[in-house]
Design an enzyme around this catalytic site. Structure first.
Site, short mmCIF file in Angstrom:
data_model
loop_
_atom_site.label_atom_id
_atom_site.label_comp_id
_atom_site.label_asym_id
_atom_site.label_seq_id
_atom_site.Cartn_x
_atom_site.Cartn_y
_atom_site.Cartn_z
N TRP A 113 -9.91 1.05 -3.74
CA TRP A 113 -11.11 1.76 -3.14
C TRP A 113 -10.82 2.63 -2.33
O TRP A 113 -11.78 3.51 -2.30
CB TRP A 113 -12.03 0.32 -1.87
CG TRP A 113 -12.73 0.97 -1.07
CD1 TRP A 113 -14.43 0.84 -1.57
CD2 TRP A 113 -13.22 1.67 0.06
NE1 TRP A 113 -15.42 1.75 -0.43
CE2 TRP A 113 -14.57 1.82 0.81
CE3 TRP A 113 -11.95 1.74 1.09
CZ2 TRP A 113 -14.50 2.16 1.96
CZ3 TRP A 113 -12.22 2.53 1.95
CH2 TRP A 113 -13.11 2.66 2.44
N HIS A 114 -9.55 2.67 -1.74
CA HIS A 114 -8.74 3.44 -0.58
C HIS A 114 -8.57 4.94 -1.75
O HIS A 114 -9.10 6.22 -0.78
CB HIS A 114 -8.03 3.03 -0.26
CG HIS A 114 -8.39 2.20 1.40
ND1 HIS A 114 -7.97 1.13 1.16
CD2 HIS A 114 -8.49 2.31 2.72
CE1 HIS A 114 -8.43 0.84 1.63
NE2 HIS A 114 -8.30 1.90 3.45
N GLY A 115 -8.43 5.05 -2.88
CA GLY A 115 -8.44 6.07 -3.52
C GLY A 115 -7.73 6.17 -4.55
O GLY A 115 -7.19 4.97 -5.42
#
Length: 480
Positions: free
Chosen positions: A325-327
């Site tokens: 989700w963060h990248g």
């Protein structure tokens, strides 16, 4: 428009005055003002992505009504999966397409084939991960019959795009925020003052702590191949405080700003670096995302009802997804897997719910056992942040190799005394205020008025000094 910019310092009072002094008797006009202000706030980043935000909002608004009105289960499922597919599709294209395309090309090249994948040359729409998750939770809750669909488009649009939380959260739930948008709000002086106090502390975290740590963290990480092991340790510690001051500072400003308009947002941080184990850390760090994954992924997968194997499997899934989700970078996935490994002993031994209360509650100092537990948890967290901050896996591994070298015992060449002093004061204030919603919520309330105002003015002057003497850093989580 940055929270720590002169533009926001002008924007916020104008919206506040219009909201409370001109249209305070008309709820619909207040909500319309919040919506227009939120769209203006978002358009200041890049007006072209406004269309994506509005489309996503309309999609979930419309499908939510259709799900609620469906007479049979097949129609209900159709509208539900339409919303889920389009939302995940947009997120996948903008955030992950290039990652999968290049990863596939690299995997194929290892088999002796060469392909040149087509990649998208477009910047990531700011806040897309946050407002997509707002919409997903809303649609899921309607599908599960937890809430009824909102029929008022303005109300729903404010829920999705309320400007304090639009670009970096917290990730709100319709069950929590929509009822506040739907009902008349009356100005509460105490609530507004509390909001201003939290904004002040958020700005201190961002400008005085995060941005100053960023200067040295960036210098060390960007030149890690030429650094001693002791310098690399310092760089990792500086980044650890940078990301906390940056993200929790943003959340404090968001929550404080919302309070100015009579709205309470979900708490996002609860002094995570005072945690005694990794499970406690994740109950206190980015709370809105952790609880989102728990409610909408971990529990639907079976949670912990299926025995140890299911708990282990589901824990790894949510941490890997959280990292992703963060990248779109393998460093985030490894960061997620590393945290899953950290938490695994407590999951297997069923001790992940031991430390529910804040450490040393009602006491001034922790016990030796608590101090050592906090030290170990903090050290493991620092180690994981190295993967989060590194440009790629090879950078992270070379950084770690540099730490665990003979030069680890050397004297660091970076010794900014003012920064160590700032961090000491910051940690002390956070420790003293750890039992409250934010560190200075109750600070000075029992002091003489002159002393209390001296404290607040000192914070303002320090914030102003560092804001004009150093370069402005964008909030880290804007990239997610």
């Amino acid at each position: 428009m940055l929270f720590n910019s002169i533009h926001f310092a002008i924007f916020l009072p104008i919206v506040f005055i219009l909201y409370w002094f001109f249209i305070n008797k008309n709820l619909r006009l207040q909500n319309l003002l919040l919506l227009v202000s939120s769209y203006f706030f978002y358009a200041c980043w890049d007006w072209r992505f406004m269309f994506l935000l509005i489309f996503s909002t309309f999609l979930d608004y419309y499908t939510g009504i259709k799900i609620s009105e469906s007479k049979n289960n097949s129609a209900k499922k159709f509208w539900f999966w339409l919303s889920i597919s389009v939302n995940i599709g947009f997120l996948g294209v903008f955030k992950y397409y290039n990652f999968f395309a290049t990863s596939f090309a690299e995997a194929v090249s290892n088999l002796g084939f060469q392909i040149n994948p087509y990649t998208i040359k477009v910047i990531l729409p700011i806040g897309i991960s946050f407002y997509t998750f707002h919409g997903l939770s809303y649609v899921i809750d309607i599908y599960k019959d937890r809430i009824k669909a909102e029929k008022d488009f303005i109300n729903y649009s404010v829920f999705v795009s309320f400007f304090p939380l639009l670009v970096a959260g917290p990730i709100e739930r319709a069950t929590h925020l929509l009822p506040q948008i739907q009902k008349k709000r009356i100005f509460n002086y105490a609530q507004a003052i509390d909001g201003m106090r939290q904004i002040l502390w958020g700005l201190f975290k961002k400008i005085v702590i995060a941005d100053q740590c960023a200067e040295y963290a960036n210098l060390i990480f960007n030149n890690s191949e030429n650094q001693s092991g002791s310098n690399l340790v310092l760089g990792a510690i500086f980044f650890t405080f940078q990301i906390y001051g940056d993200f929790s500072g943003y959340s404090d400003i968001a929550l404080g700003t919302a309070r100015l308009f009579g709205i309470e947002l979900l708490r996002n941080f609860a002094f995570p670096y005072f945690s005694r184990d990794i499970a406690e850390f994740w109950r206190r760090w980015h709370i809105s995302l952790s609880s989102w994954f728990k409610d909408y992924l971990y529990i639907p997968l079976g949670g912990s009802k299926g025995g140890t194997w299911m708990k282990v499997r589901n824990t790894f899934i949510i941490f890997i997804v959280s990292g992703f989700w963060h990248g779109a970078n393998w460093t985030f996935i490894i960061w997620g897997m590393l945290n899953a490994l950290y938490i695994m002993p407590s999951i297997i031994l069923n001790t992940n719910r031991v430390n529910l209360e804040i450490v040393a509650k009602g006491k001034n100092i922790p016990t030796i056992k608590e101090f050592l537990a906090m030290g170990l948890t903090f050290s493991l967290t620092v180690l994981a942040w190295i993967f989060f901050r590194s440009n790629n896996l090879s950078h992270a591994l070379s950084y770690l190799a540099g730490i665990f070298s003979k030069s680890l015992l050397s004297i660091p060449t970076y010794k900014p005394p003012y920064l160590f002093l700032l961090l000491f004061i910051f940690i002390l204030i956070e420790w003293m205020g750890r039992e409250h919603q934010y560190a200075i919520q109750k600070t000075g309330l029992a002091w003489a008025k002159s002393v209390r105002w001296f404290f607040y003015c000192s914070l303002v002057m320090v914030i102003f000094y560092f804001s004009v003497s150093s370069s402005t850093q964008e909030f880290i989580y804007f990239q997610f």
